[in-house]
Design a protein around this motif. Structure first.
Motif, PDB file in Angstrom:
ATOM      1  N   LYS A  65       0.779  -1.272  -0.062  1.00 38.37           N
ATOM      2  CA  LYS A  65      -0.023   0.066  -0.022  1.00 38.37           C
ATOM      3  C   LYS A  65       1.007   1.265   0.049  1.00 38.37           C
ATOM      4  N   VAL A  66       0.660   2.136  -0.909  1.00 40.38           N
ATOM      5  CA  VAL A  66       1.106   3.496  -0.893  1.00 40.38           C
ATOM      6  C   VAL A  66      -0.047   4.697  -0.556  1.00 40.38           C
TER       7      VAL A  66
ATOM      8  N   ARG B  77      -5.243   9.690  -1.563  1.00 40.34           N
ATOM      9  CA  ARG B  77      -5.875   8.257  -1.651  1.00 40.34           C
ATOM     10  C   ARG B  77      -4.872   7.390  -1.335  1.00 40.34           C
ATOM     11  N   LYS B  78      -5.360   6.210  -0.916  1.00 46.22           N
ATOM     12  CA  LYS B  78      -4.445   5.021  -0.643  1.00 46.22           C
ATOM     13  C   LYS B  78      -4.676   3.898  -1.957  1.00 46.22           C
TER      14      LYS B  78
ATOM     15  N   ALA C 264       1.847   3.129 -15.192  1.00 46.05           N
ATOM     16  CA  ALA C 264       3.382   3.359 -14.688  1.00 46.05           C
ATOM     17  C   ALA C 264       3.246   4.741 -13.912  1.00 46.05           C
ATOM     18  N   TYR C 265       3.726   4.930 -12.728  1.00 41.96           N
ATOM     19  CA  TYR C 265       4.046   6.199 -11.991  1.00 41.96           C
ATOM     20  C   TYR C 265       5.282   6.236 -11.241  1.00 41.96           C
TER      21      TYR C 265
ATOM     22  N   PHE D 274       4.426   9.234  -4.296  1.00 40.87           N
ATOM     23  CA  PHE D 274       3.768   8.197  -3.282  1.00 40.87           C
ATOM     24  C   PHE D 274       4.629   8.102  -1.911  1.00 40.87           C
ATOM     25  N   ASP D 275       3.828   7.910  -0.835  1.00 34.58           N
ATOM     26  CA  ASP D 275       4.470   7.629   0.456  1.00 34.58           C
ATOM     27  C   ASP D 275       4.377   6.048   0.620  1.00 34.58           C
ATOM     28  N   ILE D 276       5.110   5.105   1.153  1.00 31.44           N
ATOM     29  CA  ILE D 276       4.923   3.990   1.378  1.00 31.44           C
ATOM     30  C   ILE D 276       4.234   3.741   2.558  1.00 31.44           C
TER      31      ILE D 276
END
Length: 83
Positions: A35-36, A49-50, A72-73, A78-80
């Motif tokens: 999850k990010v 958003r997660k 692809a991003y 994102f944060d993990i």
């Protein structure tokens, strides 16, 4: 980096796993999906958003890319999230 060098490097990687260093300096293996949280709007993804990362890839110039729902991003959007 040449194509030959990239092929050599990718020989030791796995698109379903990523190693991270936690805030308290512990090396941890994450296995896809993980999850990010979206930290900047990108594509169809909105900040806050997660989402789940299905695969981890790298570009030709060695930038990390997350595959999310087939798109692809770059990792820096994102944060993990670690349980």
């Amino acid at each position: 980096m040449s194509d030959k060098d990239l092929v050599e490097l990718l020989k030791y990687s796995n698109s379903k796993e990523i190693y991270i260093v936690t805030w308290n300096s512990i090396l941890k293996l994450l296995v896809c999906p993980f999850k990010v949280a979206v930290i900047h709007d990108v594509g169809m993804l909105k900040k806050g958003r997660k989402v789940m990362v299905d695969e981890v890839k790298i570009t030709h110039d060695l930038k990390t890319v997350y595959i999310i729902k087939g798109m692809a991003y770059f990792y820096y959007y994102f944060d993990i999230l670690i349980d």
